[in-house]
Design an enzyme around this catalytic site. Structure first.
Site, PDB file in Angstrom:
ATOM      1  N   GLY A 132       7.717  70.153  -8.673  1.00  0.00           N
ATOM      2  CA  GLY A 132       6.403  70.799  -8.761  1.00  0.00           C
ATOM      3  C   GLY A 132       5.398  70.094  -7.887  1.00  0.00           C
ATOM      4  O   GLY A 132       5.540  70.051  -6.665  1.00  0.00           O
ATOM      5  N   LYS A 139      10.695  45.501 -12.512  1.00  0.00           N
ATOM      6  CA  LYS A 139       9.620  46.478 -12.709  1.00  0.00           C
ATOM      7  C   LYS A 139       9.426  47.352 -11.460  1.00  0.00           C
ATOM      8  O   LYS A 139       9.345  48.580 -11.549  1.00  0.00           O
ATOM      9  CB  LYS A 139       8.327  45.731 -13.070  1.00  0.00           C
ATOM     10  CG  LYS A 139       7.097  46.581 -13.119  1.00  0.00           C
ATOM     11  CD  LYS A 139       7.143  47.621 -14.217  1.00  0.00           C
ATOM     12  CE  LYS A 139       5.998  48.593 -14.052  1.00  0.00           C
ATOM     13  NZ  LYS A 139       5.925  49.625 -15.017  1.00  0.00           N
ATOM     14  N   CYS A 152      -0.054  53.803 -11.123  1.00  0.00           N
ATOM     15  CA  CYS A 152       1.057  52.853 -10.998  1.00  0.00           C
ATOM     16  C   CYS A 152       2.093  53.243  -9.959  1.00  0.00           C
ATOM     17  O   CYS A 152       2.216  52.602  -8.928  1.00  0.00           O
ATOM     18  CB  CYS A 152       1.734  52.677 -12.358  1.00  0.00           C
ATOM     19  SG  CYS A 152       0.618  52.011 -13.582  1.00  0.00           S
ATOM     20  N   THR A 211       2.238  44.704 -12.789  1.00  0.00           N
ATOM     21  CA  THR A 211       3.294  44.883 -11.781  1.00  0.00           C
ATOM     22  C   THR A 211       2.853  44.170 -10.515  1.00  0.00           C
ATOM     23  O   THR A 211       1.749  44.416 -10.019  1.00  0.00           O
ATOM     24  CB  THR A 211       3.486  46.382 -11.491  1.00  0.00           C
ATOM     25  OG1 THR A 211       3.669  47.035 -12.736  1.00  0.00           O
ATOM     26  CG2 THR A 211       4.669  46.623 -10.583  1.00  0.00           C
ATOM     27  N   GLU A 245       5.456  45.241 -18.023  1.00  0.00           N
ATOM     28  CA  GLU A 245       5.231  46.292 -19.020  1.00  0.00           C
ATOM     29  C   GLU A 245       5.734  47.622 -18.459  1.00  0.00           C
ATOM     30  O   GLU A 245       5.507  47.924 -17.308  1.00  0.00           O
ATOM     31  CB  GLU A 245       3.722  46.366 -19.311  1.00  0.00           C
ATOM     32  CG  GLU A 245       3.330  47.395 -20.315  1.00  0.00           C
ATOM     33  CD  GLU A 245       4.076  47.232 -21.625  1.00  0.00           C
ATOM     34  OE1 GLU A 245       3.937  46.181 -22.256  1.00  0.00           O
ATOM     35  OE2 GLU A 245       4.827  48.164 -22.006  1.00  0.00           O
ATOM     36  N   PHE A 246       6.396  48.395 -19.303  1.00  0.00           N
ATOM     37  CA  PHE A 246       6.957  49.668 -18.837  1.00  0.00           C
ATOM     38  C   PHE A 246       6.294  50.856 -19.509  1.00  0.00           C
ATOM     39  O   PHE A 246       6.802  51.967 -19.440  1.00  0.00           O
ATOM     40  CB  PHE A 246       8.466  49.700 -19.118  1.00  0.00           C
ATOM     41  CG  PHE A 246       9.240  48.663 -18.363  1.00  0.00           C
ATOM     42  CD1 PHE A 246       9.725  48.933 -17.094  1.00  0.00           C
ATOM     43  CD2 PHE A 246       9.462  47.406 -18.900  1.00  0.00           C
ATOM     44  CE1 PHE A 246      10.431  47.975 -16.379  1.00  0.00           C
ATOM     45  CE2 PHE A 246      10.162  46.446 -18.195  1.00  0.00           C
ATOM     46  CZ  PHE A 246      10.652  46.722 -16.932  1.00  0.00           C
ATOM     47  N   ASN A 283      10.097  51.570 -11.232  1.00  0.00           N
ATOM     48  CA  ASN A 283       9.145  52.586 -10.766  1.00  0.00           C
ATOM     49  C   ASN A 283       9.656  53.285  -9.512  1.00  0.00           C
ATOM     50  O   ASN A 283       9.487  54.491  -9.347  1.00  0.00           O
ATOM     51  CB  ASN A 283       7.782  51.951 -10.498  1.00  0.00           C
ATOM     52  CG  ASN A 283       6.986  51.819 -11.786  1.00  0.00           C
ATOM     53  OD1 ASN A 283       7.484  52.162 -12.858  1.00  0.00           O
ATOM     54  ND2 ASN A 283       5.772  51.314 -11.690  1.00  0.00           N
ATOM     55  N   GLU A 312       1.563  56.039 -19.893  1.00  0.00           N
ATOM     56  CA  GLU A 312       0.316  56.523 -20.488  1.00  0.00           C
ATOM     57  C   GLU A 312       0.574  57.825 -21.221  1.00  0.00           C
ATOM     58  O   GLU A 312       1.388  58.636 -20.795  1.00  0.00           O
ATOM     59  CB  GLU A 312      -0.735  56.722 -19.389  1.00  0.00           C
ATOM     60  CG  GLU A 312      -1.339  55.412 -18.949  1.00  0.00           C
ATOM     61  CD  GLU A 312      -2.248  55.560 -17.747  1.00  0.00           C
ATOM     62  OE1 GLU A 312      -2.891  56.604 -17.603  1.00  0.00           O
ATOM     63  OE2 GLU A 312      -2.300  54.616 -16.942  1.00  0.00           O
ATOM     64  N   GLY A 324       1.719  60.976  -9.613  1.00  0.00           N
ATOM     65  CA  GLY A 324       0.450  60.353  -9.239  1.00  0.00           C
ATOM     66  C   GLY A 324       0.183  59.224 -10.210  1.00  0.00           C
ATOM     67  O   GLY A 324       1.111  58.626 -10.745  1.00  0.00           O
TER      68      GLY A 324
END
Ligand SMILES: NC(=O)c1ccc[n+]([C@@H]2O[C@H](COP(=O)([O-])OP(=O)(O)OC[C@H]3O[C@@H](n4cnc5c(N)ncnc54)[C@H](O)[C@@H]3O)[C@@H](O)[C@H]2O)c1
Length: 790
Positions: free
Chosen positions: A599, A550, A606, A464, A494-495, A554, A498, A603
């Protein structure tokens, strides 16, 4: 040994069989035996997991016809048929993880269509089912009367439940329409020709013969009862010939632990490969051994090939295959997956979460991949099959393609320069002074790799980056590369997320191809051909557009999360309940429930830095006002952490000093061991900084957390972490925490106080068990708690 299966007389009553999945491992042996018995075979296969090498030996045989078609859709079978054998289905863990919906459809629609076919022709029908329908069995050995123990939504469920459905459909259809149906419950089969597709024996054999580490999932005490494939095929045909209607186990009773299996194969292959343990597979059955009383009694079938002999034959075949592959080495072997497009030699620069997943994913698509990193230790570990971070399914994929020879790791740019397409996957972190993205790693790749690029090639950025980076890198590359402007630069952001990176790589929501010209687009379409053929949408764009897509994606996700967290703050002030508000909003199709939980906020490595970088870039371009709200998105997110600290402070009676606090979670989200910008560790550090005695527990990220924050306290289990605690802080929403028993934990803690920062738990159940339960954005619970305590 008494064995009267497949007698000429019994199979001899069939003239022509339809065999689905005949382009696969077991199917090819079934076809071979049918042809040998004089039965014509009409094979139907879409080669989604099969391979031309399985049918090569059959193509010239009289009576064999191959139709490349999908059995879940309509397909034509000319002429009369008197036997239908339905074997088509992905059958190994990586395959059904890659093809989850297709697996379910092969068992459901595929079974239905093939039953209809049998019905139309008045043919005998046999379904290839599996021992996996017994799940993680509570009965041992497994007899056909046992109903099984299957997790209906686990990692294996698409396969196990598809086969259970297929059995139910077969029996129902047989009863309703009077079709003669049989069911073969096949146990693990192995033998020559089997490709290393993630199954245990083919993997060990390939690894032992190639001199690579034998990778054992879990501790290796789980047992299997492998059956030689010729016996399996004979068993399936014995069911066909018999006319028997109930399910029959087809398997060998020689039970062996996976560890002993690895040792035996290593010994037979005379290999010095080390044995390595990698993460256990989810829901991996502890025991597998068939009761084959029914097969013996009803079919006169039992296996003939003892395990040691079968393994010897399998290893020998692999050795021969390897020798013939070595002379002369075709660097561009055609793979089944790459059928739709051309196979490429690819380099992947940067072996982090993104790079390793992309490299293994490209090998999975059939390309030859050279992955490079400047960290020699990391390269050594990866070359040994050890992925230095946790990502579900990745070590399996890496191991498989180290074994298949399609993936290798190197520290040499010179070696990587042999590829035609270079994917750049290095990190683009935040600058330490907060002033946008730090592109030093990208620039270093251009400076160090560029001088090796001496012929026409395509460099594809995946990281990114701020808009304009691709154009800048292209100019730099043209200056340093001997090939000059014959090096093109594309951007293919890339999207992946994790924790589900493998699935996201092989089945992304969309592909974004930012390309400077038609040639670059064509090459990228070839690289991703199997994914594109599977119907994944492709968005073609110019370079700046691809870069912006991208960053915008995000930023949108961050905004969505901060929106609901801002409403959560408002709920706290107004007495409303954010959990109920969120639920109601999520039902609105225009809003949706994905990435929409309040909540502790977001974090990771990315999203936070990407929105900050976008804001900085907007300023540079003179449109800071347009994206000014992103600063507030960031601020709302960071306030989530403060608000959770305040709830914890309340439970600690106003001060953390000397209080023992159990911190559940260190990873920035569940499913990963990544702790970059982890909200959980941020909170833990504040508590520690204010004198709290912190005991952190995380199912996966302990090592990384301990390395980064050695001053915090750590405990090896959830129970140890909560022992004697004054308050429990649930900060990462791991399933293990959701499953924790409030009564059991109540007995271990000092005081029953919990802050559920992720809204993971059932507040009522915890309150009933005596806990003071608090959660951000739910002031009603706080009032209730205060009412109880006064
Ligand atoms: N090999 C084993 O140990 C084992 C154990 C239990 C059950 N089985 C069952 O036996 C059958 C064959 O397994 P295998 O080991 O040969 O697997 P395989 O992957 O080698 O073969 C399966 C074949 O089915 C084809 N296929 C999948 N979906 C299809 C579709 N929609 N249309 C047409 N073709 C399709 C694939 O291309 C492949 O050629 C499967 O049904 C599997 O569930 C195998």
């Amino acid at each position: 040994m008494s064995d009267n299966s497949n007698r000429d007389g019994s199979l001899g009553r069939f003239r022509r069989a339809v065999l689905t999945g005949g382009g696969g491992f077991v199917g090819s042996y079934v076809a071979e035996q049918l042809l040998a018995a004089g039965v014509e075979v009409f094979c139907v296969d879409n080669f989604s997991t099969g391979h031309p090498s399985y049918v090569e030996r059959l193509l010239d045989k009289p009576g064999f016809t191959l139709l490349e078609a999908d059995v879940t859709e309509e397909f034509e079978v000319p002429g009369k048929v008197d036997l239908v054998l339905h074997l088509a289905s992905p059958a190994s863990i990586p395959e059904f993880a890659r093809l989850p919906i297709e697996t379910m459809l092969a068992g459901s629609a595929g079974t239905y269509r093939t039953l209809q076919l049998a019905h139309r022709h008045g043919a005998r029908y046999v379904l290839a089912s599996t021992s996996e329908i017994y799940g993680d069995p509570q009965q041992h050995p497994q007899s056909e009367e046992y109903w099984g123990n299957v997790n209906p939504i686990g990692a294996r469920s698409v396969y196990d439940e598809a086969k259970r459905y297929a059995e139910a459909m077969t029996v129902a259809y047989g009863r309703k329409h009077g079709v003669s149906v049989g069911i073969a419950r096949i146990f693990n089969s192995y033998g020559p020709l089997m490709r290393p597709d993630g199954r245990v024996i083919s993997g060990f054999v390939a690894q032992a013969v190639e001199g690579l580490p034998l990778l054992i999932h879990g501790d290796g005490t789980q047992t299997r009862s492998p059956c030689f494939v010729e016996d399996t095929a004979r068993g399936i045909l014995a069911i066909a010939a018999s006319g028997y209607q109930l399910p029959v186990n087809i398997g060998n009773t020689e039970e062996i632990s996976v560890l002993d299996l690895a040792r035996t194969i290593r010994e037979i292959a005379e290999s010095s490969s080390p044995i390595r343990h990698v993460g256990a597979d989810e829901d991996d059955p502890r025991q597998r051994c068939p009761d084959i009383g029914r097969a013996k009694r009803e079919l006169g079938w039992e296996p003939r090939v003892p395990l040691a002999e079968g393994l010897r034959r399998t290893v020998e075949a692999k050795r021969l295959e390897r020798q013939s592959a070595e002379t002369p080495v075709p660097t561009r072997r055609q793979s089944p997956q790459a059928r739709g497009g051309q196979m490429h030699v690819i380099s992947v620069v940067g072996c982090g979460y993104l790079g390793v997943t992309h490299a293994a994913g490209m090998a999975e698509l059939g390309h030859e991949v050279i992955a490079i990193d400047i960290d020699a230790e990391k390269i050594k570990s990866l070359a040994d099959g050890r992925v230095p971070f946790f990502e579900p399914g990745l070590d399996e994929l890496v191991g498989r393609h180290l074994a298949s020879g399609r993936l290798r790791f190197t520290g040499s740019y010179e070696e990587a320069a042999a590829a035609d397409i270079h994917f750049i996957c290095v990190g683009t972190p935040q600058r330490s002074d907060g002033s946008g993205a730090d592109l030093r790693h990208l620039d270093a790749v251009v400076e160090q790799f560029g001088p090796h690029l001496d012929r026409e090639c395509l460099v594809v950025g995946k990281s990114t980056v701020p808009v304009g980076t691709a154009a800048r890198l292209a100019t730099m590359l043209h200056a340093v590369a001997p090939a000059g402007d014959r090096v093109s630069v594309a951007w293919n952001p890339e999207f992946l997320s994790e924790g589900r990176a493998v699935a996201d790589t092989l089945r992304p929501d969309r592909l974004v191809l930012g390309t400077p010209d038609a040639r670059a687009e064509r090459l990228l379409r070839e690289v991703y051909a199997p994914i594109i053929d599977a119907g994944v949408p492709v968005v073609v764009a110019d370079l700046p557009t691809a870069e912006v897509i991208k960053s915008a994606a995000n930023s949108f996700m961050a905004t969505k999360l901060s929106f609901i967290n801002a409403i959560s703050e408002f709920c706290e002030a107004s007495g409303a309940d954010i959990k109920v508000v969120t639920e109601a909003l999520a039902y609105d199709a225009r809003i949706g429930g994905k990435f929409f939980t309040s909540g502790l906020g977001f974090g990771g490595g990315c999203v936070p830095k990407d929105i900050r970088a976008l804001l900085v870039r907007a300023g540079e371009l003179g449109v800071a006002h347009a994206l000014a709200f992103l600063a507030e998105v960031d601020a709302v997110n960071m306030r989530c952490r403060d608000r959770v600290v305040e709830l914890l402070r309340k439970q600690c009676g106003g001060s953390f000093a000397g209080r023992r606090i159990a911190v559940l979670g260190a990873a920035f989200k569940p499913g990963t061991d990544d702790i970059r910008d982890s909200p959980a560790l941020h909170v833990a550090n504040v508590l520690h900084g204010e004198g709290g005695q912190v005991a952190v527990y995380d199912p996966r990220a302990m090592e990384n957390a301990r390395r980064a924050f050695p001053a915090l306290g750590y405990e090896a289990t959830l129970l140890e972490a909560v022992r004697g605690a004054d308050v429990v802080a649930l900060l990462t929403d791991w399933e293990e925490f959701a499953l924790a028993d409030p009564q059991r934990l109540a007995a271990a803690v000092g005081q029953c106080n919990i802050v559920d920062a992720r809204h993971l738990l059932d507040a009522d159940a915890w309150q009933r068990a005596g806990w003071t339960y608090l959660a951000p954005g739910r002031p009603g619970l706080q009032q209730r708690a205060m009412a109880v305590s006064t």
